[in-house]
Design a protein around this motif. Sequence first.
Motif, mmCIF file in Angstrom:
data_model
loop_
_atom_site.group_PDB
_atom_site.id
_atom_site.type_symbol
_atom_site.label_atom_id
_atom_site.label_comp_id
_atom_site.label_asym_id
_atom_site.label_seq_id
_atom_site.Cartn_x
_atom_site.Cartn_y
_atom_site.Cartn_z
ATOM 1 N N VAL A 29 0.833 -1.209 0.000
ATOM 2 C CA VAL A 29 0.000 0.000 0.000
ATOM 3 C C VAL A 29 0.866 1.257 0.000
ATOM 4 O O VAL A 29 0.586 2.219 -0.730
ATOM 5 C CB VAL A 29 -0.957 -0.022 1.214
ATOM 6 C CG1 VAL A 29 -1.664 1.306 1.383
ATOM 7 C CG2 VAL A 29 -1.967 -1.135 1.051
ATOM 8 N N GLU A 69 -2.268 0.393 -9.213
ATOM 9 C CA GLU A 69 -3.278 -0.068 -8.264
ATOM 10 C C GLU A 69 -3.529 -1.563 -8.423
ATOM 11 O O GLU A 69 -3.722 -2.274 -7.439
ATOM 12 C CB GLU A 69 -4.590 0.689 -8.472
ATOM 13 C CG GLU A 69 -4.583 2.067 -7.896
ATOM 14 C CD GLU A 69 -4.595 2.068 -6.389
ATOM 15 O OE1 GLU A 69 -5.195 1.168 -5.784
ATOM 16 O OE2 GLU A 69 -3.999 2.985 -5.814
ATOM 17 N N GLY A 70 -3.528 -2.047 -9.651
ATOM 18 C CA GLY A 70 -3.725 -3.475 -9.890
ATOM 19 C C GLY A 70 -2.612 -4.306 -9.284
ATOM 20 O O GLY A 70 -2.861 -5.352 -8.669
ATOM 21 N N LEU A 73 -3.051 -4.288 -5.495
ATOM 22 C CA LEU A 73 -4.139 -5.174 -5.092
ATOM 23 C C LEU A 73 -3.713 -6.635 -5.179
ATOM 24 O O LEU A 73 -4.019 -7.433 -4.292
ATOM 25 C CB LEU A 73 -5.370 -4.928 -5.963
ATOM 26 C CG LEU A 73 -6.600 -5.751 -5.622
ATOM 27 C CD1 LEU A 73 -7.079 -5.423 -4.220
ATOM 28 C CD2 LEU A 73 -7.690 -5.503 -6.630
ATOM 29 N N ILE A 76 -1.560 -7.410 -2.199
ATOM 30 C CA ILE A 76 -2.333 -7.547 -0.972
ATOM 31 C C ILE A 76 -3.047 -8.902 -0.937
ATOM 32 O O ILE A 76 -3.096 -9.567 0.102
ATOM 33 C CB ILE A 76 -3.331 -6.380 -0.827
ATOM 34 C CG1 ILE A 76 -2.558 -5.101 -0.553
ATOM 35 C CG2 ILE A 76 -4.341 -6.641 0.285
ATOM 36 C CD1 ILE A 76 -3.394 -3.856 -0.589
ATOM 37 N N VAL A 77 -3.574 -9.332 -2.071
ATOM 38 C CA VAL A 77 -4.231 -10.651 -2.128
ATOM 39 C C VAL A 77 -3.219 -11.759 -1.831
ATOM 40 O O VAL A 77 -3.517 -12.698 -1.092
ATOM 41 C CB VAL A 77 -4.902 -10.848 -3.506
ATOM 42 C CG1 VAL A 77 -5.331 -12.289 -3.691
ATOM 43 C CG2 VAL A 77 -6.089 -9.925 -3.642
#
Length: 83
Positions: A29, A69-70, A73, A76-77
Amino acid sequence: MLLSTVLLQAAAGVGLSKVGAALGAGLAVIGAGLGIGKIGGSAMEAIARQPEVSGDIRMNMIIIAALVEGVALFAIVVCFLAL
């Protein structure tokens, strides 16, 4: 005795995986925030230098920000899957 040692090692491993996942998600992030901030700042400088191509610069900025952003994300996953 052996069973309690195995259980303690398993509990310690779960705790470390949670800490690692939290650190990984936090770094993802923070990296995304810094990246998008740099993209926005550079785009504003480019628009200030050449206002006639502001539409193209803005479009490229949005595309690159969406890619960042992709990736964040996705990171984070992966961190949540490490739990």
